[in-house]
Motif scaffolding. Structure first.
Motif, PDB file in Angstrom:
ATOM      1  N   VAL A  67      35.496  -4.693   1.217  1.00  0.00           N
ATOM      2  CA  VAL A  67      35.985  -4.336  -0.119  1.00  0.00           C
ATOM      3  C   VAL A  67      34.933  -4.555  -1.203  1.00  0.00           C
ATOM      4  O   VAL A  67      35.145  -4.165  -2.358  1.00  0.00           O
ATOM      5  N   ASP A  91      42.616   0.969   3.592  1.00  0.00           N
ATOM      6  CA  ASP A  91      43.055  -0.140   2.735  1.00  0.00           C
ATOM      7  C   ASP A  91      44.580  -0.320   2.766  1.00  0.00           C
ATOM      8  O   ASP A  91      45.095  -1.272   2.192  1.00  0.00           O
ATOM      9  N   THR A  92      45.263   0.592   3.429  1.00  0.00           N
ATOM     10  CA  THR A  92      46.713   0.486   3.539  1.00  0.00           C
ATOM     11  C   THR A  92      47.099  -0.810   4.250  1.00  0.00           C
ATOM     12  O   THR A  92      46.640  -1.080   5.359  1.00  0.00           O
ATOM     13  N   LEU A 120      40.009   3.632  -3.460  1.00  0.00           N
ATOM     14  CA  LEU A 120      40.831   3.250  -2.311  1.00  0.00           C
ATOM     15  C   LEU A 120      40.686   4.233  -1.162  1.00  0.00           C
ATOM     16  O   LEU A 120      40.525   5.450  -1.364  1.00  0.00           O
ATOM     17  N   MET A 124      41.750  -2.671  -7.505  1.00  0.00           N
ATOM     18  CA  MET A 124      41.288  -1.940  -6.339  1.00  0.00           C
ATOM     19  C   MET A 124      40.926  -0.518  -6.757  1.00  0.00           C
ATOM     20  O   MET A 124      41.792   0.230  -7.231  1.00  0.00           O
ATOM     21  N   ARG A 167      34.145  -2.381  -4.443  1.00  0.00           N
ATOM     22  CA  ARG A 167      35.309  -1.545  -4.780  1.00  0.00           C
ATOM     23  C   ARG A 167      36.441  -2.367  -5.403  1.00  0.00           C
ATOM     24  O   ARG A 167      37.167  -1.860  -6.259  1.00  0.00           O
ATOM     25  N   PHE A 168      36.593  -3.598  -4.982  1.00  0.00           N
ATOM     26  CA  PHE A 168      37.668  -4.460  -5.455  1.00  0.00           C
ATOM     27  C   PHE A 168      37.096  -5.540  -6.376  1.00  0.00           C
ATOM     28  O   PHE A 168      35.977  -6.006  -6.173  1.00  0.00           O
ATOM     29  N   SER A 215      43.160   4.255  -7.742  1.00  0.00           N
ATOM     30  CA  SER A 215      43.086   2.833  -8.086  1.00  0.00           C
ATOM     31  C   SER A 215      44.474   2.227  -8.208  1.00  0.00           C
ATOM     32  O   SER A 215      45.450   2.925  -8.536  1.00  0.00           O
ATOM     33  N   VAL A 229      47.723   4.041   1.001  1.00  0.00           N
ATOM     34  CA  VAL A 229      46.739   4.999   0.518  1.00  0.00           C
ATOM     35  C   VAL A 229      46.804   6.235   1.399  1.00  0.00           C
ATOM     36  O   VAL A 229      46.570   6.156   2.609  1.00  0.00           O
TER      37      VAL A 229
END
Length: 126
Positions: A64, A90-91, A86, A83, A67-68, A17, A124
């Protein structure tokens, strides 16, 4: 002069996270919707989500959702992006943004965001 400054990015392992912050200055923060976007290398900027002036309405992209979490503290002139779970995909560089005018009209219209921060890198690892 509208200014947006993101912070909180970094390197995290998959499943981890991070919480990003975006501090705003120079305008009536509480009267504006705010958005989060991201851009991965070689890809176009992508809408992550947006939050209404009051914080009572939030939209998320499908990638997202669940998750976000976006939240807003009008007393601190700050918007957050929490976030969780991850994934390597998500990078990206994450940006916060504001529309040109006050109100919630841009809430579900990513193309109407006008002011941008400098971005913060989120990486990530798998």
């Amino acid at each position: 002069q509208v200014q947006l400054v993101e912070s909180g990015g970094g390197l995290v392992q998959a499943g981890g996270s991070l919480r990003l912050s975006c501090a705003a200055s120079g305008w009536m923060f509480s009267t504006y919707a705010l958005g989060w976007f991201r851009q991965a290398p070689g890809k176009e900027r992508e809408f992550v989500g947006a939050i209404s002036r009051s914080g009572g309405t939030v939209y998320y992209s499908d990638s997202v959702k669940g998750r976000f979490t976006i939240s807003k503290d009008n007393a601190k002139n700050t918007v957050y992006l929490q976030m969780n779970s991850l994934k390597p995909e998500d990078t990206a560089v994450y940006y916060c943004a504001a529309p040109r005018y006050s109100g919630d009209y841009a809430l579900n219209s990513p193309g109407l965001f006008h002011y941008w921060g400098q971005g913060t890198q989120v990486t990530v690892s798998s």
